[in-house]
Design an enzyme around this catalytic site. Structure first.
Site, mmCIF file in Angstrom:
data_model
loop_
_atom_site.group_PDB
_atom_site.id
_atom_site.type_symbol
_atom_site.label_atom_id
_atom_site.label_comp_id
_atom_site.label_asym_id
_atom_site.label_seq_id
_atom_site.Cartn_x
_atom_site.Cartn_y
_atom_site.Cartn_z
ATOM 1 N N THR A 22 -10.783 -15.725 9.924
ATOM 2 C CA THR A 22 -10.210 -15.479 8.599
ATOM 3 C C THR A 22 -8.859 -14.790 8.669
ATOM 4 O O THR A 22 -8.067 -14.892 7.730
ATOM 5 C CB THR A 22 -11.175 -14.629 7.760
ATOM 6 O OG1 THR A 22 -11.459 -13.415 8.464
ATOM 7 C CG2 THR A 22 -12.474 -15.383 7.520
ATOM 8 N N CYS A 23 -8.600 -14.061 9.738
ATOM 9 C CA CYS A 23 -7.291 -13.391 9.847
ATOM 10 C C CYS A 23 -6.158 -14.384 10.056
ATOM 11 O O CYS A 23 -4.990 -14.073 9.802
ATOM 12 C CB CYS A 23 -7.312 -12.381 10.992
ATOM 13 S SG CYS A 23 -8.562 -11.100 10.807
#
Length: 746
Positions: free
Chosen positions: A713-714
């Site tokens: 997700t980063c």
């Protein structure tokens, strides 16, 4: 030197106590002690005071001093297993002390500030001076200290009876063994025979990380390695004035050259004949007129890098006849450039605010784009005084609301502006932005849940949220509203989205904008229709007998609210019904929620001042906070990048087929699985944010065909294994987005 030796006498110096400031970066208290020197020679030290920043030494020193002796006291922190730490020092000239006390140094108490090498105060020390001196020695000393007496070498003093200017900060005068004056610069740890002169007004001396000394001119916001003097500063200012006048003359010559030419692009170009160009007024500095391919003229402002259709000369002429808006002031820089100060927002601009008013009054809507407004807001956030380091918040998925509340409500507002580092208990994920996005999503989903009775849905058909007047059943509800205000402001400050949105009137109240009767329509349509009927009909003919009071029910309790003092006895008539409608609209949005909204704003303002949002309207504020939920699959596909895959690979074709086949709810879950949030920026998929700024949606070939998809997700990245069929890809992706939760560390 013989006369100086004859006038030496015994001085008793008592170092009583001190109040010290705790040095930054120390985790435990040291043992402070003081060291006394006379004319640079160490005499003795006090005992160490154990573990305190307010040591009480009460140590008496017997010193041999002359009328020109310099008594220096240094304070150190003593450690057992490392070198002593120098804290600060102060000095007293015995001759000055004699003159101030008229030769009677009997139990004189002194409170003296301690300063470090940079000149900053690190505390204070309390000293007592005591000596017995006979009349002959006193008269000799006072004569030697006279401004007309010869110096130690027998030569007359240069300054005569004139008072010398005070030394700059961090400088100190001392005497060498021969009685000659020299000057110590504690900032750079150097000495000089020449007396330093104070810095000119507006200048400051600083030290860079390498220990090199430089000077800051706050007047022109420039720096230099050379120590400034009043003479070279005035010479430099004169040179700047001459340079500005020469540049103005050259600019005028250049404009005249363009005015006499027939070129279509230039600061004084017109679309008419060249004969009319000579009589046309020149464009303001920094402006240029250009012509499009279809012959339409437009104007370029090179200072703000913007374009417009209207001639700026026309705007300036219209604006010159208008007064400045309230709170604005016109000023000039040292170079003569005009600028404007907005005392309402404490900001400055080179743009004349009257130009905007003139353009609006002439029918041209003067407004900045959403992107410009958002850029200004992000600029204010980036320039905030943010402490270094990061703020770690550890929560459990089962109690994200309670865990977050207990940590955020006890944090200092300034610490909340640090970079967030979110950790979920039992999960070893590293937060480069993705965990923070999910944390905001999960936390907002919980804290805005109407089941907690803090917020309620606006109506049966409107699922936007507003404050619940019955929230007082929780005795600590105001503390929770302050917490909610902090979280909402944190989402804005850190550029994250929340799960649910508020009503548009709620955003207008945050922006402190007036509410109208039309705002009621989306919140309470029945109430709106009632007020509309009152406004459009004759209330006296209908015999309604309305008064300036209204009843409402909260948790089964009926309460009466007076819209104005004595409202129960004031009937609504045709003359005062407009006042009645306005008071009812205002009351409807504030009934029973004044304290809650005040607590919300208190927490909100601690992170993001309301002035930072002045450019936005309520719909734009909603977009910043909630984002958009409509998915354009074509836009998604166009702004996706691939690693170890090509756009024509069958797995990629199957993936986009899968995205087209699933519902909007499943697309939201897929987006949240990969990016940490189901919301999109206003610019769509092209403006997805990652750990290093803008980061597009990415699909990477990783793993084997029996693996489940994974996400980062980063970095907005989906690890998609090379599945052998569309059915297998669909099965694995649905399992990943609907039945998985949590983070891990590779």
């Amino acid at each position: 030197m013989g006369s100086e030796q004859n006038t030496r006498l015994q001085l008793k110096l008592t170092v009583n106590n001190a109040k010290l400031k705790e040095p930054p970066g120390l985790f435990n208290k040291g043992d402070p002690y003081a060291e006394v020197k006379v004319d640079g020679k160490a005499c003795s030290k006090t005992d160490s005071a154990k573990g305190t920043w307010e040591p009480c030494w009460n140590h008496t020193f017997d010193l041999r001093v002359s009328e020109r002796s310099e008594i220096e006291l240094k304070v150190y922190i003593k450690y057992r297993f490392k070198n002593d730490l120098y804290l600060g020092s102060c000095s007293v000239n015995f001759g000055t002390l004699l003159q101030q006390s008229h030769g009677r140094v009997n139990n004189i108490d002194k409170h003296i500030t301690l300063r470090d090498n940079g000149g900053s105060s690190v505390g204070a020390v309390f000293l007592t001076f005591n000596t017995n001196i006979d009349e002959d020695s006193l008269s000799n000393m006072m004569e030697l200290l006279s401004p007309h007496s010869p110096g130690p070498s027998g030569a007359p003093q240069q300054n005569g009876g004139d008072e010398e200017e005070p030394l700059p900060q961090g400088w100190e005068m001392k005497l060498d063994p021969n009685g000659r004056r020299y000057y110590v610069d504690h900032n750079s740890r150097t000495t000089s025979w020449k007396r330093p002169k104070p810095l000119p007004a507006g200048w400051e001396q600083r030290m860079d990380p390498r220990g090199r000394q430089y000077y800051v001119d706050h007047n022109t916001r420039t720096t230099t390695w050379q120590r400034p003097t009043s003479q070279n500063v005035s010479e430099f200012q004169e040179w700047r004035r001459q340079l500005s006048s020469n540049q103005a003359a050259n600019r005028q010559n250049l404009e005249n050259r363009y005015a006499n030419s027939t070129t279509v692009v230039g600061p004084a170009t017109t679309s008419g004949a060249s004969t009319s160009t000579n009589s046309e007024e020149a464009l303001p500095n920094g402006w240029e007129k250009r012509v499009m391919d279809n012959g339409r003229e437009y104007y370029v402002n090179h200072e703000t890098r913007t374009t417009q259709w209207e001639d700026p000369r026309v705007q300036i002429k219209k604006a010159s006849n208008l007064p400045l808006p309230p709170g604005w002031e016109e000023r000039y820089t040292s170079e003569g450039t005009k600028y404007f100060v907005d005392h309402n927002t404490r900001s400055t601009t080179f743009q004349d605010p009257r130009v905007a008013i003139s353009a609006t009054s002439s029918g041209i809507v003067y407004e900045r784009s959403y992107r410009w407004k958002f850029g200004q807001f992000r600029h204010l956030c980036s320039r905030a005084n943010i402490p270094t380091g990061h703020l770690k918040i550890t929560v459990s998925r089962n109690s994200v609301f309670e865990d977050s509340f207990s940590q955020i409500i006890h944090c200092a507002p300034q610490d909340l502006k640090r970079r967030l580092f979110i950790s979920f208990k039992g999960e070893e994920g590293l937060d480069y932005g993705g965990l923070a996005r999910e944390w905001f999503f999960l936390l907002s989903h919980e804290m805005l849940n109407p089941m907690y009775c803090l917020f309620e849905y606006a109506s049966k058909n409107n699922y936007s949220l507003q404050i619940n007047p019955a929230s007082y059943i929780n005795p600590h509800h105001l503390t929770y509203f302050k917490f909610v205000g902090r979280v909402i402001a944190l989402a804005l400050f850190h550029n994250k989205y929340i799960d649910k949105g508020f009503t548009l009137p709620f955003y207008k109240r945050i922006l402190d904008k007036p509410l109208t009767m039309l705002d009621l329509k989306s919140v309470d349509e029945d109430f709106y229709n009632s007020l509309k009927w009152v406004k459009e009909n004759d209330v006296e003919e209908c015999g309604l007998e309305l008064t300036f009071a209204h009843e409402f029910e909260v948790l089964g309790e009926v309460k009466t609210h007076e819209l104005k003092p004595g409202g129960e006895d004031i009937l609504v008539t045709e003359e005062n019904k407009d006042e009645y409608v306005n008071l009812m609209v205002s009351w409807r949005f504030t009934r029973g929620v004044e304290d809650q909204f005040k607590a919300f704003l208190e927490g909100f303002n601690e992170i993001v001042p309301i002035q930072w949002l002045q450019y936005f309207d309520e719909r734009e504020l909603e977009l910043i906070l909630v984002g958009i939920q409509d998915f354009d699959v074509q836009d998604w596909q166009e702004h996706t990048i691939y690693r170890n895959y090509r756009r024509t690979d069958k797995q990629i074709q199957w993936f986009w087929q899968f995205v087209n086949d699933i519902s909007d709810e499943q697309r939201s879950r897929l987006l949240q699985f990969v990016t940490g949030t189901c919301r999109l920026p206003i610019g769509g998929f092209s403006e997805l944010m990652g750990s290093n700024g803008a980061q597009k949606f990415c699909i990477e070939r990783v793993g084997k065909e029996n693996w489940l998809p994974r996400s980062h997700t980063c970095f907005n990245r989906l690890d998609l294994p090379p599945y052998r069929s569309y059915d297998q890809l669909k099965e694995k992706l649905l399992m990943a987005i609907e039945e998985t939760e949590g983070f891990g560390q590779e």
